[in-house]
Design a protein around this motif. Structure first.
Motif, mmCIF file in Angstrom:
data_model
loop_
_atom_site.group_PDB
_atom_site.id
_atom_site.type_symbol
_atom_site.label_atom_id
_atom_site.label_comp_id
_atom_site.label_asym_id
_atom_site.label_seq_id
_atom_site.Cartn_x
_atom_site.Cartn_y
_atom_site.Cartn_z
ATOM 1 N N SER A 146 0.802 -1.204 0.149
ATOM 2 C CA SER A 146 0.059 0.127 -0.054
ATOM 3 C C SER A 146 0.910 1.301 -0.183
ATOM 4 C CB SER A 146 -0.934 -0.121 1.209
ATOM 5 O OG SER A 146 -1.625 1.235 1.329
ATOM 6 N N ILE A 147 0.399 2.271 -0.546
ATOM 7 C CA ILE A 147 1.043 3.547 -0.384
ATOM 8 C C ILE A 147 1.139 4.172 0.659
ATOM 9 C CG2 ILE A 147 0.619 3.963 -3.041
ATOM 10 C CD1 ILE A 147 -1.419 6.366 -2.077
ATOM 11 N N GLY A 148 0.042 3.694 1.749
ATOM 12 C CA GLY A 148 0.103 4.589 3.167
ATOM 13 C C GLY A 148 0.177 3.195 4.050
ATOM 14 N N MET A 149 0.441 3.554 5.362
ATOM 15 C CA MET A 149 0.586 2.816 6.355
ATOM 16 C C MET A 149 1.597 1.675 6.117
ATOM 17 S SD MET A 149 -0.946 3.475 9.245
ATOM 18 C CE MET A 149 -2.451 4.467 9.952
ATOM 19 N N ARG A 150 2.772 2.110 5.346
ATOM 20 C CA ARG A 150 3.820 1.297 4.435
ATOM 21 C C ARG A 150 4.428 0.199 5.614
ATOM 22 N NH1 ARG A 150 6.777 4.514 0.433
ATOM 23 N NH2 ARG A 150 7.531 2.770 -0.417
ATOM 24 N N ALA A 151 4.662 0.777 7.074
ATOM 25 C CA ALA A 151 5.433 -0.044 7.807
ATOM 26 C C ALA A 151 4.604 -0.715 8.695
ATOM 27 C CB ALA A 151 6.309 1.112 8.664
ATOM 28 N N THR A 152 3.410 -1.086 8.550
ATOM 29 C CA THR A 152 2.521 -1.973 9.256
ATOM 30 C C THR A 152 2.910 -3.452 9.189
ATOM 31 O OG1 THR A 152 0.674 -1.709 7.805
ATOM 32 C CG2 THR A 152 0.716 -0.224 9.625
ATOM 33 N N SER A 153 3.549 -3.831 8.186
ATOM 34 C CA SER A 153 3.714 -5.148 7.964
ATOM 35 C C SER A 153 2.583 -5.960 7.754
ATOM 36 C CB SER A 153 4.855 -5.825 8.958
ATOM 37 O OG SER A 153 6.184 -5.326 8.832
ATOM 38 N N SER A 154 1.545 -5.505 7.113
ATOM 39 C CA SER A 154 0.256 -5.983 7.179
ATOM 40 C C SER A 154 0.243 -7.238 5.780
ATOM 41 C CB SER A 154 -0.761 -5.265 6.784
ATOM 42 O OG SER A 154 -0.744 -4.115 7.771
ATOM 43 N N HIS A 155 1.151 -8.099 5.984
ATOM 44 C CA HIS A 155 1.786 -9.025 4.895
ATOM 45 C C HIS A 155 0.638 -10.478 5.146
ATOM 46 C CE1 HIS A 155 5.124 -6.867 3.959
ATOM 47 N NE2 HIS A 155 5.681 -7.036 5.083
ATOM 48 N N THR A 156 0.831 -11.203 4.068
ATOM 49 C CA THR A 156 -0.201 -12.558 4.072
ATOM 50 C C THR A 156 0.326 -13.379 4.996
ATOM 51 O OG1 THR A 156 -0.789 -12.143 1.678
ATOM 52 C CG2 THR A 156 -1.203 -14.157 2.473
ATOM 53 N N LEU A 157 -0.219 -14.079 5.856
ATOM 54 C CA LEU A 157 -0.181 -15.339 6.677
ATOM 55 C C LEU A 157 -0.581 -16.426 5.990
ATOM 56 C CD1 LEU A 157 -0.525 -15.492 10.429
ATOM 57 C CD2 LEU A 157 -1.308 -17.492 8.964
ATOM 58 N N THR A 158 0.372 -17.657 5.909
ATOM 59 C CA THR A 158 -0.014 -18.679 5.268
ATOM 60 C C THR A 158 0.144 -19.910 6.137
ATOM 61 O OG1 THR A 158 2.329 -19.119 4.454
ATOM 62 C CG2 THR A 158 0.725 -17.867 2.690
ATOM 63 N N VAL A 159 -0.770 -20.828 6.121
ATOM 64 C CA VAL A 159 -0.828 -22.134 6.981
ATOM 65 C C VAL A 159 -0.988 -23.342 6.014
ATOM 66 C CG1 VAL A 159 -2.026 -23.344 8.955
ATOM 67 C CG2 VAL A 159 -1.373 -20.922 8.961
ATOM 68 N N ASP A 160 -0.307 -24.465 6.295
ATOM 69 C CA ASP A 160 -0.451 -25.700 5.473
ATOM 70 C C ASP A 160 -0.471 -26.658 6.342
ATOM 71 O OD1 ASP A 160 -0.689 -27.220 3.188
ATOM 72 O OD2 ASP A 160 1.463 -27.339 2.895
ATOM 73 N N GLU A 161 -1.710 -27.205 6.533
ATOM 74 C CA GLU A 161 -1.880 -28.557 7.129
ATOM 75 C C GLU A 161 -1.386 -28.744 8.819
ATOM 76 O OE1 GLU A 161 -4.041 -31.237 6.135
ATOM 77 O OE2 GLU A 161 -4.797 -29.892 4.938
ATOM 78 N N VAL A 162 -1.548 -27.450 9.410
ATOM 79 C CA VAL A 162 -1.347 -27.271 10.636
ATOM 80 C C VAL A 162 -2.014 -27.882 11.801
ATOM 81 C CG1 VAL A 162 -0.435 -25.700 12.521
ATOM 82 C CG2 VAL A 162 0.517 -25.489 10.322
ATOM 83 N N LEU A 163 -1.682 -28.867 12.654
ATOM 84 C CA LEU A 163 -2.641 -29.188 13.861
ATOM 85 C C LEU A 163 -2.651 -28.299 14.899
ATOM 86 C CD1 LEU A 163 -4.058 -31.585 15.069
ATOM 87 C CD2 LEU A 163 -2.095 -32.396 15.919
ATOM 88 N N VAL A 164 -3.832 -27.747 15.064
ATOM 89 C CA VAL A 164 -4.088 -26.857 16.095
ATOM 90 C C VAL A 164 -4.710 -27.431 17.265
ATOM 91 C CG1 VAL A 164 -5.250 -24.392 16.828
ATOM 92 C CG2 VAL A 164 -4.567 -25.136 14.284
#
Length: 376
Positions: A188-206
């Motif tokens: 994004s052009i704003g709030m650039r330092a919020t590290s609002s990235h994509t979290l990925t999970v692959d077959e994790v046991l919770v």
């Protein structure tokens, strides 16, 4: 065992607002760097943690401070005046602990047993799928816009449970760092330092103790904690999590413009624009403070909750209008890369686009309650 007593959040000063002054100073010094590198410095992240944001809503028996919504809001707005991205991450680190409080007691111990200052990143929108297995859930998915994920100790994500009759059940799942991946997709052009990235999970046991039904969070009925802030309907909180940093950014933009308008730059038209902007900023600050007061006062009537949602969306609208006026007042100089005003303008514009700050997802569905709302 004696009954656990909890603080009255409306009367306790945890010191967060005072500690936030130090974070504000550091964040302001690093704001341009954070915007350029698209991440908060380790020193700023440490400052957020040390100030007590992560522990603000954690139960006292786990080392938390059980603070108030008002104190948190004032602290976030103060930091937002210097660096909105830092304020955004500070706000979410506090509110994420409130969301995680709905986990079973064993989950509380798993997250906060060693320290109340654990930073949690939350993805509120359901984007993954889970299947029930012995002892818990098997989870996979991708969650975009997970703010603060690159320095979080845990993540809390929402997913649907497959294999059931009727509408899918939505649940939250807590994941320790190392059990999920992060794709750096935030551009994004704003709030650039919020590290609002994509979290990925692959077959994790919770495990079962690291999950709870999303309905618990929405209703605010907490079966595992008597802390006042852990028993608040989600609608009542509305967009306070996200609007406080925006209001802080609008105040910062106003201050930056006033400092820049000197000499010949300070004409009648510019002064008028600043005055008009200041009215909008003050209105936004008042509405945000009013929302915090409703939460601390536990005024969870349909009318108060509807007004809180309307207040947040209107405050976002007012902040956007204010920074637009300020940009016009400052002229071309305000858009220079070295000028703080253009950063505040980009941050407010970006943050105000959040789904929680849109009329379509907030006040409009409460039309009657807003019109017949509580006395001011």
């Amino acid at each position: 065992m004696p009954a656990v007593t909890h603080k009255d959040p409306g009367t306790v000063d945890t010191g967060l607002a005072t500690a936030a002054e130090k974070v504000s100073l550091l964040a302001g010094q690093r704001a341009a760097e954070a915007d350029a590198t698209r991440r908060l410095s380790p020193e700023v992240v440490a400052g957020i943690r040390e100030a007590g944001f992560a522990r603000h809503f954690v139960a006292a028996e786990l080392g938390g401070t059980e603070g108030s919504f008002d104190e948190l809001t004032r602290a976030v707005v103060a930091i937002g005046q210097e660096c909105p991205a830092t304020a955004w991450c500070a706000s979410l680190s506090a509110y994420s602990a409130r969301f995680a409080s709905h986990l079973p007691a064993e989950g509380h111990r798993a997250i906060w047993g060693a320290s109340p200052d654990v930073v949690i990143a939350t993805a509120l929108m359901p984007a993954g799928r889970a299947t029930a297995v012995d002892g818990g859930w098997r989870l996979s998915g991708r969650w975009s816009y997970t703010s603060g994920i690159d320095f979080a100790d845990w993540a809390l994500v929402c997913g649907s449970v497959a294999g059931q009759d009727g509408p899918p059940q939505l649940r939250f799942f807590a994941l320790p760092k190392g059990s999920y991946g992060v794709q750096e997709t935030w551009d994004s052009i704003g709030m650039r330092a919020t590290s609002s990235h994509t979290l990925t999970v692959d077959e994790v046991l919770v495990p079962a103790h690291l999950s709870y039904d999303r309905t618990d969070m929405l209703t605010g009925v907490n079966a595992t904690s008597a802390v006042a802030a852990h028993n608040v309907p989600f609608q009542a909180v509305g967009g306070l999590t996200f609007i406080a940093p925006v209001v802080g950014a609008a105040v910062g933009a106003l201050n930056a413009t006033a400092a820049a308008l000197t000499g010949r730059k300070r004409g009648q038209a510019a002064e008028l624009a600043v005055v008009r902007a200041s009215g909008r900023v003050d209105a936004a600050r008042f509405l945000v403070a009013q929302n915090a007061g409703v939460l601390d006062g536990r005024l969870f009537t349909p009318e108060h909750m509807a007004r809180n949602e309307r207040n947040a969306t209107y405050a976002a609208e007012a902040a956007v209008e204010a920074v637009g006026l300020l940009i016009k007042a400052a002229g071309t100089g305000g858009l220079g890369e070295g000028h703080a005003l253009q950063r505040f303008w980009r941050d407010v514009t970006s943050a105000a686009s959040h789904v929680a700050l849109q009329y379509d997802t907030a006040a409009r569905k409460n039309y009657s309650a807003v019109l017949l709302g509580p006395e001011v």
